[in-house]
Design a protein around this motif. Sequence first.
Motif, PDB file in Angstrom:
ATOM      1  N   THR A 186      44.551  76.595  -9.683  1.00 58.00           N
ATOM      2  CA  THR A 186      45.231  76.004 -10.584  1.00 58.00           C
ATOM      3  C   THR A 186      46.272  76.402 -11.202  1.00 58.00           C
ATOM      4  N   ARG A 187      47.084  75.873 -11.920  1.00 60.57           N
ATOM      5  CA  ARG A 187      48.321  76.095 -12.444  1.00 60.57           C
ATOM      6  C   ARG A 187      47.822  76.835 -13.901  1.00 60.57           C
ATOM      7  N   PRO A 188      48.653  77.938 -14.370  1.00 62.06           N
ATOM      8  CA  PRO A 188      48.428  78.524 -15.553  1.00 62.06           C
ATOM      9  C   PRO A 188      48.692  77.415 -16.642  1.00 62.06           C
ATOM     10  N   ASN A 189      49.746  76.483 -16.363  1.00 60.48           N
ATOM     11  CA  ASN A 189      50.230  75.650 -17.526  1.00 60.48           C
ATOM     12  C   ASN A 189      49.701  74.146 -17.141  1.00 60.48           C
ATOM     13  N   ALA A 190      48.573  74.193 -16.558  1.00 62.48           N
ATOM     14  CA  ALA A 190      47.688  73.031 -16.464  1.00 62.48           C
ATOM     15  C   ALA A 190      47.078  72.655 -17.892  1.00 62.48           C
ATOM     16  N   PRO A 191      46.603  71.598 -17.974  1.00 61.56           N
ATOM     17  CA  PRO A 191      45.639  71.456 -19.278  1.00 61.56           C
ATOM     18  C   PRO A 191      44.567  72.445 -19.508  1.00 61.56           C
ATOM     19  N   PRO A 192      44.148  72.810 -20.766  1.00 64.53           N
ATOM     20  CA  PRO A 192      43.560  73.901 -20.761  1.00 64.53           C
ATOM     21  C   PRO A 192      42.234  74.167 -20.160  1.00 64.53           C
ATOM     22  N   HIS A 193      41.384  72.786 -20.091  1.00 61.31           N
ATOM     23  CA  HIS A 193      40.170  72.873 -19.202  1.00 61.31           C
ATOM     24  C   HIS A 193      40.450  73.163 -17.585  1.00 61.31           C
ATOM     25  N   ARG A 213      43.066  75.216 -16.354  1.00 57.57           N
ATOM     26  CA  ARG A 213      43.912  76.282 -15.932  1.00 57.57           C
ATOM     27  C   ARG A 213      43.285  77.623 -15.320  1.00 57.57           C
ATOM     28  N   ASP A 214      44.094  78.131 -14.424  1.00 57.82           N
ATOM     29  CA  ASP A 214      43.637  79.094 -13.773  1.00 57.82           C
ATOM     30  C   ASP A 214      42.128  79.233 -12.944  1.00 57.82           C
ATOM     31  N   LEU A 215      41.925  78.051 -12.453  1.00 56.25           N
ATOM     32  CA  LEU A 215      40.493  78.014 -11.811  1.00 56.25           C
ATOM     33  C   LEU A 215      40.752  78.323 -10.343  1.00 56.25           C
ATOM     34  N   THR A 216      39.927  78.793  -9.626  1.00 53.53           N
ATOM     35  CA  THR A 216      39.752  79.125  -8.309  1.00 53.53           C
ATOM     36  C   THR A 216      39.054  77.989  -7.613  1.00 53.53           C
ATOM     37  N   LEU A 217      39.394  76.932  -6.672  1.00 52.00           N
ATOM     38  CA  LEU A 217      38.811  75.983  -6.111  1.00 52.00           C
ATOM     39  C   LEU A 217      38.757  76.215  -4.535  1.00 52.00           C
ATOM     40  N   ARG A 218      37.688  75.616  -4.045  1.00 50.77           N
ATOM     41  CA  ARG A 218      37.672  75.451  -2.547  1.00 50.77           C
ATOM     42  C   ARG A 218      37.829  74.208  -1.724  1.00 50.77           C
ATOM     43  N   PRO A 219      38.970  73.566  -2.008  1.00 51.03           N
ATOM     44  CA  PRO A 219      39.123  72.412  -1.566  1.00 51.03           C
ATOM     45  C   PRO A 219      39.566  72.161   0.026  1.00 51.03           C
ATOM     46  N   TYR A 220      39.933  73.210   0.741  1.00 55.73           N
ATOM     47  CA  TYR A 220      40.326  72.977   2.145  1.00 55.73           C
ATOM     48  C   TYR A 220      41.286  72.058   2.379  1.00 55.73           C
ATOM     49  N   THR A 221      42.336  72.258   1.472  1.00 59.81           N
ATOM     50  CA  THR A 221      43.744  71.612   1.597  1.00 59.81           C
ATOM     51  C   THR A 221      44.839  72.457   1.205  1.00 59.81           C
ATOM     52  N   ASP A 222      45.804  72.433   1.740  1.00 65.00           N
ATOM     53  CA  ASP A 222      47.145  73.042   1.241  1.00 65.00           C
ATOM     54  C   ASP A 222      47.864  71.977   0.125  1.00 65.00           C
ATOM     55  N   MET A 223      47.559  70.710   0.093  1.00 63.11           N
ATOM     56  CA  MET A 223      48.068  69.721  -0.830  1.00 63.11           C
ATOM     57  C   MET A 223      49.551  69.637  -0.281  1.00 63.11           C
ATOM     58  N   LYS A 224      49.948  69.647   1.189  1.00 66.57           N
ATOM     59  CA  LYS A 224      50.992  69.381   1.724  1.00 66.57           C
ATOM     60  C   LYS A 224      51.196  68.320   2.540  1.00 66.57           C
ATOM     61  N   THR A 225      52.375  67.861   3.002  1.00 72.07           N
ATOM     62  CA  THR A 225      52.077  66.503   4.238  1.00 72.07           C
ATOM     63  C   THR A 225      52.812  67.419   5.605  1.00 72.07           C
ATOM     64  N   TRP A 226      51.772  66.664   6.535  1.00 70.36           N
ATOM     65  CA  TRP A 226      52.226  67.206   8.065  1.00 70.36           C
ATOM     66  C   TRP A 226      52.471  66.107   8.946  1.00 70.36           C
ATOM     67  N   ASP A 227      53.101  66.237   9.941  1.00 71.01           N
ATOM     68  CA  ASP A 227      53.299  65.010  10.583  1.00 71.01           C
ATOM     69  C   ASP A 227      52.226  65.262  11.829  1.00 71.01           C
ATOM     70  N   LEU A 228      51.372  64.471  11.891  1.00 69.86           N
ATOM     71  CA  LEU A 228      50.180  64.462  12.739  1.00 69.86           C
ATOM     72  C   LEU A 228      50.137  63.838  14.053  1.00 69.86           C
ATOM     73  N   GLY A 229      51.698  63.314  14.396  1.00 69.60           N
ATOM     74  CA  GLY A 229      51.884  62.726  15.512  1.00 69.60           C
ATOM     75  C   GLY A 229      52.234  61.084  15.140  1.00 69.60           C
ATOM     76  N   GLU A 230      51.761  60.753  14.090  1.00 65.48           N
ATOM     77  CA  GLU A 230      51.882  59.432  13.554  1.00 65.48           C
ATOM     78  C   GLU A 230      52.646  59.058  12.302  1.00 65.48           C
ATOM     79  N   GLY A 231      53.363  60.122  11.875  1.00 71.81           N
ATOM     80  CA  GLY A 231      54.076  60.296  10.741  1.00 71.81           C
ATOM     81  C   GLY A 231      53.382  61.116   9.690  1.00 71.81           C
ATOM     82  N   PRO A 232      54.118  61.318   8.533  1.00 64.29           N
ATOM     83  CA  PRO A 232      53.453  62.127   7.624  1.00 64.29           C
ATOM     84  C   PRO A 232      52.031  61.877   6.867  1.00 64.29           C
TER      85      PRO A 232
END
Length: 199
Positions: free
Chosen positions: A101-108, A110-129
């Motif tokens: 998480t971002r260092p400028n996120a709300p204090p609680h 900030r700087d957390l390590t997560l294991r969400p299994y996502t890049d939080m981006k969009t990709w075209d899977l053949g049916e749009g983004p």
Amino acid sequence: MPPPTFGVKLLEAIVDREAGFSWDGSAPTVAEQVRNALVLDHGVDPDQLPGRVLELLTTYTELLTVPARDPGSYDRPGVSEGDVIFGEIGCADCHTPVQRTRPNAPPHLRDLTLRPYTDMKTWDLGEGPFRTAPLWGLGHNIRLLNQNGRDLLLMHDGGAGSVAEAIGQHGGDAAAARAAFNALSAGDKQNLINFVRSL
């Protein structure tokens, strides 16, 4: 199919995220996604809600916690092998295991390590983004559905009834990962599925 809503405030705070919420990633914040869901899914005008209802709905959604992963997951057959395969065939390129998480996120948040299994981006899977769906909590959801005799419905349209079918619907930008999965031995496919079902 509605995307899972747990952990969304953490996802909002991920460093360099490009996508927001909803399947196409078009809602930049949790608050905006709550408003969109009220209008599009329920036919409710958020501005007509009394008092603090909208604020409380948003706060509730932001605070839904991610189900804990079973600490004994890697003791199950095939899970550790499946984890390696997940990276080798390209699944982890988009379903990125670790984020911060971002260092400028709300204090609680900030700087957390997560294991969400996502890049939080969009990709075209053949049916749009589509936003890369986080896989954290997937195993918990699968177990709940199994325990209650419910069908497993994966992907944006609920068109996949298993992890293997969901992988099979990954075209477009994810076609190479799908092809690599299809080329695996039956045992390696099962190990990958065991790993994904452990998340």
